[in-house]
Design an enzyme around this catalytic site. Structure first.
Site, mmCIF file in Angstrom:
data_model
loop_
_atom_site.group_PDB
_atom_site.id
_atom_site.type_symbol
_atom_site.label_atom_id
_atom_site.label_comp_id
_atom_site.label_asym_id
_atom_site.label_seq_id
_atom_site.Cartn_x
_atom_site.Cartn_y
_atom_site.Cartn_z
ATOM 1 N N THR B 79 0.827 -1.199 0.000
ATOM 2 C CA THR B 79 0.000 0.000 0.000
ATOM 3 C C THR B 79 0.865 1.255 0.000
ATOM 4 O O THR B 79 0.611 2.211 -0.740
ATOM 5 C CB THR B 79 -0.927 0.001 1.231
ATOM 6 O OG1 THR B 79 -1.804 -1.113 1.120
ATOM 7 C CG2 THR B 79 -1.744 1.275 1.316
ATOM 8 N N ASN B 158 -6.429 -8.928 -7.842
ATOM 9 C CA ASN B 158 -6.493 -9.756 -6.640
ATOM 10 C C ASN B 158 -7.792 -10.540 -6.511
ATOM 11 O O ASN B 158 -7.824 -11.596 -5.906
ATOM 12 C CB ASN B 158 -6.289 -8.882 -5.403
ATOM 13 C CG ASN B 158 -7.139 -7.636 -5.436
ATOM 14 O OD1 ASN B 158 -7.294 -6.975 -6.457
ATOM 15 N ND2 ASN B 158 -7.732 -7.302 -4.310
ATOM 16 N N CYS B 341 -21.583 -7.669 2.473
ATOM 17 C CA CYS B 341 -21.684 -7.854 3.910
ATOM 18 C C CYS B 341 -20.349 -7.955 4.611
ATOM 19 O O CYS B 341 -20.249 -7.737 5.799
ATOM 20 C CB CYS B 341 -22.509 -9.093 4.223
ATOM 21 S SG CYS B 341 -24.232 -8.681 4.331
#
Lengths: 226, 411
Positions: B79, B158, B341
C-alpha cells in the site's frame, strides 16, 4: 461510510465483534444457533402444502437481502398460528428472520396488532445483538412482516387497516421520504450529488446519507439495471 | 442439519489475502531481530552488518526485476509503495500536467489515492475493463493526452486474477513517447498479486515503477518494494533520516527486508513449477464445482494464461457470500467473498461491478486462492461440504436468479 445508527447501548446482551484471540465468533451464540439451525423456513416442496393467508416479500437480491414471509393468521383471534420464511442474505439476515419467526409463533401466536409494533430493536435484543454494521440486516424482517400483514388485510377486505408502506421518512429535518428518492432516480438522478441537488437531501440531516445512497442504488438497479 | 466432519481439517484457500511465512524465509530473518540488530546507518560493526544485509537484499530483489540495486526502494507495505508511486509522481510532475490513467478494478491502495487526487483537481481516466476484467492495451494508449503524467495499471487483479497486458501497454507507450518526443507518461504497475507467479522483468514489461510486497509471497507482512527507474523524479512521502536515497526515511526494517528478498528469490525460482501445480488445482476445483453444483458462474478470465493460476472466483447464484463463508468456516475452510456484507463500505466488490456483473451476482461470489500448502485433498475436503452448504442456503433463499432475469449471465 458512517456507522449505522442503532447504538450498542440500546441492545441487551453483548455485541460480539471478533475477539482478539481469534476464537470468538463474529456473532452471538444465539445468532450462530439460528444461522446454522434456522427455524420455520419454507422447505423445498412445502409451498404447495403450507396453508397461509398472508404473504410479504421485501428487499431485492441486488441490495444484498431479500425476504419472503408467509403467515397463517387466525381470523377470529387475529393471532399468527404459523409462519414460514425464506431469506437471501448474510448470516445476520438469516438469523434475524429465523428468530422473528420464533417470536411470532411462540405462546400460541402473536396478535397481528402486537406484531405490527415489533421493532428491529426487538429482534436485535432477542438475537443478543448484532455487530453495528450488521444492524441493517435485521430491518428487513420488520418490513416483511408489515407487508405480509397488509396482504392479510387486503385478502380479508379490510382495506382501511392497510398501513401504506413505501413512504418512510428518510431525512427527518426536510421530511423527505423514500418515494421522493425513487422519483428523483426516475427523473435521472444517478448519484448522491444529483439527488441532493433535486431534493436538497442530506443537507438537513447528514446521518441520513447512507440510507439515501442505498436507496439510490436500489432504485437505479431496479429501473436501469441490466 | 448439515453433516458434521469427524475431524475438522484446516484448509486455507485465501492466499491472495496473505500467505504464511515460508520456513526458509523465517530462518533468513531470525538473526536480525535480537542478535544482529544494528542500525544500517551506524558506522560500527553491527551497523555495517545490517547495512550489508540491506545491500544483499537489494541486489537479490533487483536481480529478479532485472534492475539496478539503487533503483529498489524498500517501503513499509504494498500500500505504501502504491501511494508513493501515485502521490510521489503527481507531486513531482504536476507542472507538466494533471492527468492520470488507470482502471477501475485497481486495488484500493491505488484507487483511493486517485480519487483523492480527483478531489484536488486532477483529471483521472479510468479505462474500462471487459467482462473478464481485462483492459485492452490499445484503449489505454488511446486515453493518453499531452498532459498525462502517469499510467497506473495493476499487473494482476487480486479478486478475479485477470492478468493485464502490461508488456504490451509498455511497448506501445515507448512508441508513443518516441513519436511525441516526451518522457511522459510514466508507467507504474502494482504487481503484488503477480510477484509469486509471473516474470517481474521491468525491461520486458517496460514499466518505470513497480510495487511488490512481502505478505503475498510467503514473506513477512509490513514490507514492500517500489522499483523506480533511473532518472525518474519522485517526491518522497516520508521525510526524516534520509534513508533509501532520501526517498523513504525511517530506519530500515532489516529482518523484514531480508525476509522479503529471500521470499522473492524462492517464489521466482520456483514459479513455473508451482504455477503449473496451482493451475491444475484451480482447474480441478472448477470442474468439480460445475459437476456438482448447478447455477454457478466463473468470474474473470477462463482458466489459462490470462488468469493467475491460483485464483478461482465463482458466483453461486441465489445465495449470499458471507453466509457461505460462515458455513465454510465451521468446517475449517477459509476463503473470501465479494459480498457487500463483509466489506467495510457495505458495497459489493468494485471489481465485479466494474466488470459489468449485477449486484446480485457479486453478492454470491466466493474467491478461492491457492498456495503452497494446498493439495488435491484440500479441494476434495472442500467439495465434500460445499455442494450441501450451497443447497441448504438455496433452500432458505427466496431468490431464483437462473430462472428469472439476467439470462445473459447464465452459464
Amino acid at each position: 461510510m458512517p456507522k449505522k445508527s442503532v447504538k450498542k447501548k440500546n441492545l441487551s446482551g453483548p455485541v460480539d465483534i471478533r475477539t482478539g484471540t481469534g476464537e470468538g465468533w463474529l456473532y452471538s451464540d444465539i445468532v450462530k444457533d439460528h444461522f446454522f439451525n434456522p427455524r420455520n423456513f419454507m422447505h423445498y416442496g412445502e409451498e404447495e402444502k403450507f396453508r397461509y393467508n398472508a404473504m410479504g416479500r421485501v428487499g431485492s437480491p441486488a441490495c444484498g437481502d431479500e425476504m419472503v414471509l408467509w403467515l397463517d393468521i387466525d381470523k377470529k383471534t387475529e393471532k399468527i398460528k404459523d409462519c414460514r420464511w425464506r431469506t437471501f442474505g448474510c448470516g445476520s439476515a438469516i438469523a434475524s428472520t429465523s428468530v422473528l419467526s420464533e417470536m411470532l409463533k411462540e405462546k400460541d401466536g402473536m396478535k397481528i396488532e402486537d406484531a405490527l409494533k415489533l421493532k428491529p430493536q426487538d429482534i436485535l435484543a432477542r438475537l443478543g445483538g448484532l455487530p453495528e454494521r450488521k444492524v441493517h440486516c435485521s430491518v428487513l424482517g420488520d418490513k416483511a412482516l408489515q407487508a405480509a400483514v397488509n396482504d392479510y388485510f387486503r385478502r380479508t377486505g379490510q382495506h382501511g387497516r392497510i398501513v401504506t408502506a413505501g413512504s418512510k421518512v428518510i431525512d427527518k429535518t426536510l421530511n423527505i421520504t423514500d418515494h421522493d428518492i425513487e422519483e428523483a432516480v426516475l427523473e435521472g438522478a444517478q448519484t448522491l450529488e444529483d439527488v441532493q441537488k433535486k431534493l436538497k437531501v442530506g443537507a438537513g440531516d447528514p446521518s441520513s446519507i447512507p440510507a439515501i445512497e442505498e436507496l439510490i442504488r436500489f432504485y437505479a438497479e431496479k429501473y436501469y439495471g441490466e | 442439519m448439515l453433516p458434521k466432519p469427524k475431524k475438522i481439517r484446516e484448509v486455507y484457500m485465501d492466499h491472495a489475502a496473505t500467505t504464511p511465512v515460508d520456513g526458509r524465509v523465517f530462518s533468513a530473518m531470525k538473526p536480525y531481530f535480537s542478535e544482529k540488530f544494528g542500525n544500517p546507518s551506524s558506522l560500527y560493526q553491527s551497523g555495517r552488518i545490517a547495512s550489508g544485509v540491506l545491500n544483499d537484499s537489494r541486489r537479490i530483489v533487483a536481480g529478479h526485476l532485472h534492475a539496478l540495486p539503487e533503483n529498489i526502494i524498500f517501503t513499509g507495505s504494498g500500500t505504501e509503495s502504491d501511494n508513493m508511486a501515485v502521490y510521489g509522481m503527481t507531486r513531482a510532475h504536476e507542472k507538466h500536467g494533471k492527468h492520470l490513467i488507470s482502471i477501475a478494478i485497481e486495488h484500493h491502495a491505488v484507487l483511493y489515492p486517485l480519487e483523492d487526487l480527483k478531489k484536488q483537481g486532477w483529471d483521472v481516466t479510468f479505462v474500462p475493463v471487459n467482462r473478464q476484467g481485462l483492459v485492452s492495451a490499445q484503449d489505454v494508449i488511446k486515453a493518453v493526452r499531452p498532459d498525462t503524467i502517469l499510467i497506473t495499471i495493476m499487473y494482476a487483479n487480486n479478486e478475479v486474477g485477470s492478468i493485464q497486458p502490461i508488456a504490451e501497454i509498455g511497448r506501445k507507450l515507448l512508441q508513443y513517447r518516441k513519436e511525441h518526443n516526451t518522457p511522459y507518461p510514466y508507467f507504474h504497475t502494482d504487481a503484488c498479486q503477480a510477484a509469486g507467479s509471473l516474470s517481474l522483468d521491468v525491461e520486458k514489461l517496460h514499466v518505470d515503477l513497480m510495487t511488490i510486497n512481502g505478505g503475498k509471497i510467503y514473506g513477512p507482512k509490513g514490507v514492500g518494494v517500489l522499483y523506480l527507474r533511473r532518472g525518474v523524479a519522485i517526491k518522497p512521502l516520508i521525510l526524516g533520516g534520509g534513508q533509501e536515497r532520501r526517498l523513504r526515511s525511517g530506519t530500515e526494517n532489516v529482518p523484514a527486508i531480508a525476509g522479503m528478498a529471500k521470499a522473492l528469490d524462492l517464489v521466482q525460482k520456483d514459479k513455473e513449477k508451482e504455477t503449473g501445480r496451482l493451475r491444475q488445482l484451480s482447474e480441478y476445483l472448477w470442474q468439480k464445482i460445475q459437476r456438482e453444483i448447478p447455477d454457478v458462474r466463473l468470474n474473470g478470465p477462463e482458466i489459462g494464461e490470462n488468469r493467475l493460476a491460483n485464483n478461482l472466483n465463482v458466483t453461486f447464484m441465489d445465495v449470499e457470500g458471507e453466509a457461505l463463508l460462515l458455513y465454510l468456516d465451521e468446517y475449517g475452510i477459509m476463503c473470501s467473498t465479494g459480498s457487500a456484507c463483509t466489506s467495510e463500505s457495505l458495497e459489493p466488490s468494485h471489481v465485479l461491478r466494474s466488470m459489468g456483473l449485477p449486484y446480485e451476482y457479486a453478492h454470491g461470489s466466493l474467491r478461492f486462492s491457492f498456495g503452497h500448502p494446498n493439495s488435491k485433498q484440500d479441494v476434495d475436503y472442500l467439495m465434500k461440504y460445499l455442494p450441501v452448504i450451497v443447497k441448504t442456503l438455496r433452500e432458505i433463499s427466496p431468490v431464483r436468479l437462473a430462472k428469472t432475469k439476467h439470462a445473459q449471465f447464465k452459464k
